[in-house]
Design an enzyme around this catalytic site. Sequence first.
Site, PDB file in Angstrom:
ATOM      1  N   SER A   1       0.358 -10.410  20.097  1.00 56.42           N
ATOM      2  CA  SER A   1       0.262  -8.948  20.313  1.00 56.42           C
ATOM      3  C   SER A   1      -1.071  -8.733  21.544  1.00 56.42           C
ATOM      4  CB  SER A   1       0.196  -8.170  19.083  1.00 56.42           C
ATOM      5  OG  SER A   1       1.358  -8.239  18.454  1.00 56.42           O
TER       6      SER A   1
ATOM      7  N   ARG B   1      -8.393  20.986   8.790  1.00 55.96           N
ATOM      8  CA  ARG B   1      -7.320  21.518   8.088  1.00 55.96           C
ATOM      9  C   ARG B   1      -6.097  20.950   8.794  1.00 55.96           C
ATOM     10  NH1 ARG B   1      -8.074  25.034   4.286  1.00 55.96           N
ATOM     11  NH2 ARG B   1     -10.191  26.055   4.040  1.00 55.96           N
TER      12      ARG B   1
ATOM     13  N   SER C   1      -3.334   3.312   1.865  1.00 52.63           N
ATOM     14  CA  SER C   1      -3.835   3.186   3.230  1.00 52.63           C
ATOM     15  C   SER C   1      -3.689   4.367   3.821  1.00 52.63           C
ATOM     16  CB  SER C   1      -2.799   1.915   3.960  1.00 52.63           C
ATOM     17  OG  SER C   1      -3.246   1.989   5.457  1.00 52.63           O
TER      18      SER C   1
ATOM     19  N   ASP D   1       4.366  -4.730  13.102  1.00 57.13           N
ATOM     20  CA  ASP D   1       5.411  -4.925  12.387  1.00 57.13           C
ATOM     21  C   ASP D   1       6.732  -4.638  12.980  1.00 57.13           C
ATOM     22  OD1 ASP D   1       3.252  -5.014  10.580  1.00 57.13           O
ATOM     23  OD2 ASP D   1       3.193  -2.883  10.138  1.00 57.13           O
TER      24      ASP D   1
ATOM     25  N   SER E   1      -2.142  -8.638   4.499  1.00 59.22           N
ATOM     26  CA  SER E   1      -3.362  -9.340   3.926  1.00 59.22           C
ATOM     27  C   SER E   1      -3.137  -9.679   2.722  1.00 59.22           C
ATOM     28  CB  SER E   1      -4.343  -8.140   3.775  1.00 59.22           C
ATOM     29  OG  SER E   1      -4.362  -6.983   2.988  1.00 59.22           O
TER      30      SER E   1
ATOM     31  N   LYS F   1       2.306 -14.397  13.986  1.00 59.23           N
ATOM     32  CA  LYS F   1       2.220 -13.223  14.966  1.00 59.23           C
ATOM     33  C   LYS F   1       0.732 -12.419  14.863  1.00 59.23           C
ATOM     34  CE  LYS F   1       2.533  -9.167  14.942  1.00 59.23           C
ATOM     35  NZ  LYS F   1       0.964  -8.913  15.555  1.00 59.23           N
TER      36      LYS F   1
ATOM     37  N   GLY G   1       4.913  -5.924   5.296  1.00 62.27           N
ATOM     38  CA  GLY G   1       6.192  -6.575   5.104  1.00 62.27           C
ATOM     39  C   GLY G   1       7.171  -5.396   4.782  1.00 62.27           C
TER      40      GLY G   1
ATOM     41  N   ALA H   1       0.772  -1.259   0.072  1.00 58.87           N
ATOM     42  CA  ALA H   1       0.032  -0.126   0.091  1.00 58.87           C
ATOM     43  C   ALA H   1       0.845   1.145   0.145  1.00 58.87           C
ATOM     44  CB  ALA H   1      -1.027   0.161   1.266  1.00 58.87           C
TER      45      ALA H   1
END
Length: 308
Positions: free
Chosen positions: A216, A27, A90, A248, A138, A183, A39, A10
């Site tokens: 996590s 703004r 993203s 990550d 994903s 993970k 990755g 992304a």
Amino acid sequence: MIVTVTPNPALDLTWHVAQITPGASHRVDTGVARAGGKGLNVARVAHAQGGDVIAVTTAGGATGAEFAAELAASGVPHVLVPVAAATRRSIALVDEALGDTTIVNERGVTPTADEWQALMDATAIAVRTAGVVVISGSLPPGAPDDLLARFIRLGREAGATVIVDTSGPALLQAAEAGASVLKPNQTELIEATGIDDPIAGARELLHRGAGLVLLSRGADGMLAITADGLVQAAPPAALAGNPTGAGDAAVAACAVLMDAGIYDPVRIIRRATAWSAAAVLMPLAGEIHPSWTDLEHDITTSDPKESS
């Protein structure tokens, strides 16, 4: 050598907002665009911390051109496979008043069969000298059902340790394909296994073939679960900031240690928790704060009871 594979990259767009008010106009200063996807974030962190890394992914369309230019400027070694569809975007909106982040992820467009094969071929070449292969993020809608298993098999056949960070049914598929490390976060684990208890859910992934589960738990830290036991690690205090790349960073920590031949779950979870916490302190995913060594020193580890 660490090879990261990002099947659904992304162009990450980040804006910092003084305070987000639903339905209102805001703004902001000029945002930041970076080549991203889980990755790529792993590769950035590992590279910045001295890891020997190659990032393998795709790029296409106008967003792909911007993606490729930014990645080239970053200095992270990489291999880009051209695809016809535009690289997805993203969007992260960081609310500075609340200290949290709202994220909008485009799902992405699946490459053609020939483009998937080109990505597979590029990965096969890269992993020949890899000690660790990281497959993160994903899969776009319509991706082949066996895609993740094929990537894992490439890594295993090369003799590499394979770390996978994904979600949904792909998490179960990764376990069954024999991923060395998985993970997930707690939500992903529950959704994938249907088991509410996190330790029982992690043990289900082990039963299906995974070697180590790094779970996590946000501000509560992480759990490392193996067939031989489990270790819990917690940061010294809750940290406010941008948690987008925290998971990550944890994967990067695991990859760097394993590439150095360190497989002790206690050492891995301490470093992973420290890098994850240090990522929250940075404005953009793919970076960790230099105070991570102090954070690691202050992290506590324990052996929670099976019933906890």
